[in-house]
Scaffold this active site. Structure first.
Site, mmCIF file in Angstrom:
data_model
loop_
_atom_site.group_PDB
_atom_site.id
_atom_site.type_symbol
_atom_site.label_atom_id
_atom_site.label_comp_id
_atom_site.label_asym_id
_atom_site.label_seq_id
_atom_site.Cartn_x
_atom_site.Cartn_y
_atom_site.Cartn_z
ATOM 1 C CG ASP A 341 -1.752 1.225 1.355
ATOM 2 O OD1 ASP A 341 -2.657 1.386 0.527
ATOM 3 O OD2 ASP A 341 -1.511 2.046 2.270
ATOM 4 C CD GLU A 394 -2.431 2.440 -3.399
ATOM 5 O OE1 GLU A 394 -3.507 3.034 -3.553
ATOM 6 O OE2 GLU A 394 -1.842 2.388 -2.307
#
Length: 664
Positions: A341, A394
């Protein structure tokens, strides 16, 4: 050639950093040499040396709580603490009953408690460098109390794995060259009991495994399952990095879920958050009275956008904590990959910061060199230790080499989310068909850079929350047109170069925007138009996995060729996907509201082409316009192709054709 980070990792990224801010305050004396026989429960000298160097790849086997026949050994890294105790329920939370001993110069404290066993609750009571006593949860706890309680729990797994066939196949796999369609799930809101209570791990497995298997997804991606106190964070504000979310049950429940998915042939990717951590005072923040895990520089240590602490990537032991955590989930829980993330927030010093709120690196740039080093170390380590897994970034910027090998200075990820494709394509399909011709380039631009990295095409939870509306509601027109647009878009996405990720609910046309507080609108499947989307996704996944042309050369320019990228007037896109030894697959997507009769389509070869997917089929609640299951191409150049056929392209629909008699 497609890039495989696992082939290029090496010692070059694992060199010891030049900085290691681990100096002990003068007020804290080093431990004196132990008198008498050595404590057999204490960690060995090699373990302590590796911890001190920040090089212990199996940190969880040394630190934390470890039960044995004669009690439990507790170890914690708190280099700046003046005193440390173990406080537990077995002693009425009286920490003075179990003081811990500081071991050499490692900063590790140790105690063995004969009266503590599996299931015992505990915390570390620490007198920090500031002289204040505080209670802290164990950073290496493998089990934690159910929120809002915050104690750690002694745990010893009893699970016996039954997924050896899956793991054996995985060891020789290369995900970039294989089919990969991923179903993203937030477990707390996928399904709930009528009372609102969460499913247990086993109840999730009973429902999720057959559901995903029936739909034909190759993987599930679980939004963070690490312990976090606030459900509204969706798991992105972690407090216990080594403990699965106890809201669903004990840690073996997650192992059983992953085991059952593997036995059903479904891979598991875990969402992982190494960029920042929760501020709860009983967790990692100022753990030993100093900013230990967080960067002490406020320009680097505080994430003002997310209200959380940022890890100190310049500290050896902190990077070790994180990359050992990555290894832990891949080895102990048999996860097949980690989706990392917020990578952009890690690698840029000026991320979400105004002028004057950040300082350049030693070279005068805005790159966070220590975070880059950490990501390279992490990727190098996991690809070395666990062949066949995949890491996914990401990352939303043009940072070069996100999926490049670490030996060439790349970050070493297996895949990167293609946020540019996502934004452009969603913007295009949100337009009324009358105006799409003016935005045609938004759908073709992604092919300019499609092979610069190994990409995943993400339609994730972030696109259906916070006022953005559901994927279905992004589509213009009446209900029939919205559903047709959704089916056409998904089939276009599945044929586009790159792997696919779809958030839960999109597979049946979820009406309302996602909210973590309630389950999906499963009742929609009682309506034929929504059941039609569901059936189309199932058939699409089946056709996708059977068509090697769609994924065999997913990351190479030779795997894609435009037939016609410029038919803006008809809102139509056509292209070929191919891979050696596989029949060519042709995709034709019509985003106009009317069908195109007698549409002359250039094809790579003459002969019979089977219509393997038509999103306008009546079985999907479409209008039933199609080509009776097949078309015949004849010799004759068109669209730069050597053959052609006159076809019917349904309205708001995508059609796939596959060469029937082998490779073109």
């Amino acid at each position: 050639m497609a890039r495989h980070p696992s082939r290029s990792v090496g010692g070059d990224v694992m060199t010891k950093p030049t900085s290691n801010p681990t100096s002990t305050p003068e007020s804290i004396p080093e431990a004196a040499p132990a008198a008498g026989p050595r404590d057999t429960h204490a960690p060995g000298e090699l373990d302590l040396h590796l911890i001190g160097e920040g090089r212990h790849e199996e940190l969880w086997r040394v630190l934390g709580a470890h039960a044995s026949e004669d009690g439990t050994s507790f170890r914690v890294w708190a280099p700046n603490a003046m005193e440390v105790q173990v406080a537990g329920e077995w002693a009425g939370w009286d920490g003075s009953a179990h003081p811990m001993t500081r071991l050499d110069g490692s900063g590790v404290w140790h105690a063995h408690v004969p009266s503590a066993g599996v299931g015992s609750q505990y915390k570390f009571r620490i007198r920090g460098a500031d002289g204040q006593w505080v209670d802290r949860a164990d950073p290496l706890a493998q089990y934690a109390e159910k929120p809002p309680s915050s104690a750690s729990k002694v745990w010893q797994s009893q699970h016996r794995w039954n997924d050896e066939a899956w793991l054996e196949k995985r060891r020789t796999s290369q995900p970039v060259d294989e089919a990969m369609s991923t179903y993203e799930v937030h477990l707390a809101s996928w399904r709930k009991h009528y009372s609102g209570e969460l499913y247990t791990w086993d109840e999730i497995a009973d429902a999720l495994v057959p559901y995903v298997s029936d739909l034909g997804f190759t993987h599930v991606e679980l939004m963070p399952v690490m312990q976090h106190p606030f459900g509204g964070s969706w798991g992105y504000h972690v407090t216990s990095y080594f403990a699965p979310d106890s809201r669903f049950g004990d840690p073996d429940g997650l192992k059983r879920l992953i085991d059952r998915l593997h036995q059903a042939g479904v891979g598991v990717i875990l969402d992982w958050v190494p960029g920042h951590f929760a501020t709860d005072e009983w967790a990692l923040a100022r753990f030993d009275g100093t900013p230990l895990y967080e960067d002490p520089n406020p320009q680097r240590g505080w994430h003002k956008e997310w209200g959380s602490h940022i890890f100190n990537f310049g500290r050896n032991e902190v990077r070790n904590f994180l990359y050992a955590n990555a290894v832990y989930w891949l080895e102990e829980y048999h996860a097949d990959g980690l989706r990392v993330d917020g990578v952009a927030s890690m690698i840029y010093l000026d991320y979400a910061r105004e002028h004057g709120e950040w300082s350049p690196n030693k070279d005068g740039g805005r790159e966070n060199l220590e975070a880059v080093q950490f990501l390279q170390e992490m990727n190098a380590t996991v690809y070395k230790r666990v062949p066949g897994i995949v890491t996914i970034a990401e990352e939303s910027t043009a940072w070069p080499g996100v999926t490049g090998p670490t030996s060439d200075g790349g970050l070493g990820f297996g895949f990167k989310w293609n946020m540019g494709w996502m934004h452009d394509s969603l913007n295009y399909v949100s337009k009324d068909p009358l105006y799409r011709s003016h935005h045609h380039g938004q759908m073709t631009f992604s092919l300019v850079y499609a092979f610069a990295e190994n990409y995943v095409l993400p339609i994730s939870h972030d696109e259906v929350v916070h006022g953005k509306g559901s994927l279905l509601r992004k589509m213009p027109g009446d209900r029939w047109q919205q559903l047709a647009n959704l089916r056409a878009y998904l089939a276009y996405m599945w044929a586009h170069p790159g792997k696919q990720l779809l958030f839960m609910g999109c597979e049946f046309g979820q009406e309302s925007e996602w909210a973590e507080s309630r389950e999906l609108d499963w009742w929609l499947l009682e309506h034929p138009e929504h059941a039609g989307v569901h059936a189309m996704v199932r058939d699409m996944n089946t056709a996708y996995k059977a068509s090697g042309a769609l994924w065999g050369r997913d990351n190479e320019p030779s795997g894609f060729q435009w037939i016609d990228a410029n038919d803006a007037g008809a809102n139509t896109f056509s292209f070929v996907r191919r891979s050696p030894g596989e029949p060519d697959l042709v995709c034709v997507a019509n985003f106009a509201g009317n069908p195109h009769e007698g549409y002359r389509l250039g094809l790579p070869s003459a002969g019979r082409w089977t219509e393997v997917l038509n999103t306008d089929a009546e079985s999907y609640h479409g209008s039933g316009v199609g080509n009776l299951g097949a078309i015949t191409a004849t010799e004759g150049e068109h669209h730069g192709q050597p053959a052609h056929a006159d076809i019917v392209v349904p309205p708001l629909a995508t059609v796939w054709f596959r060469k029937e008699d082998g490779p073109a």
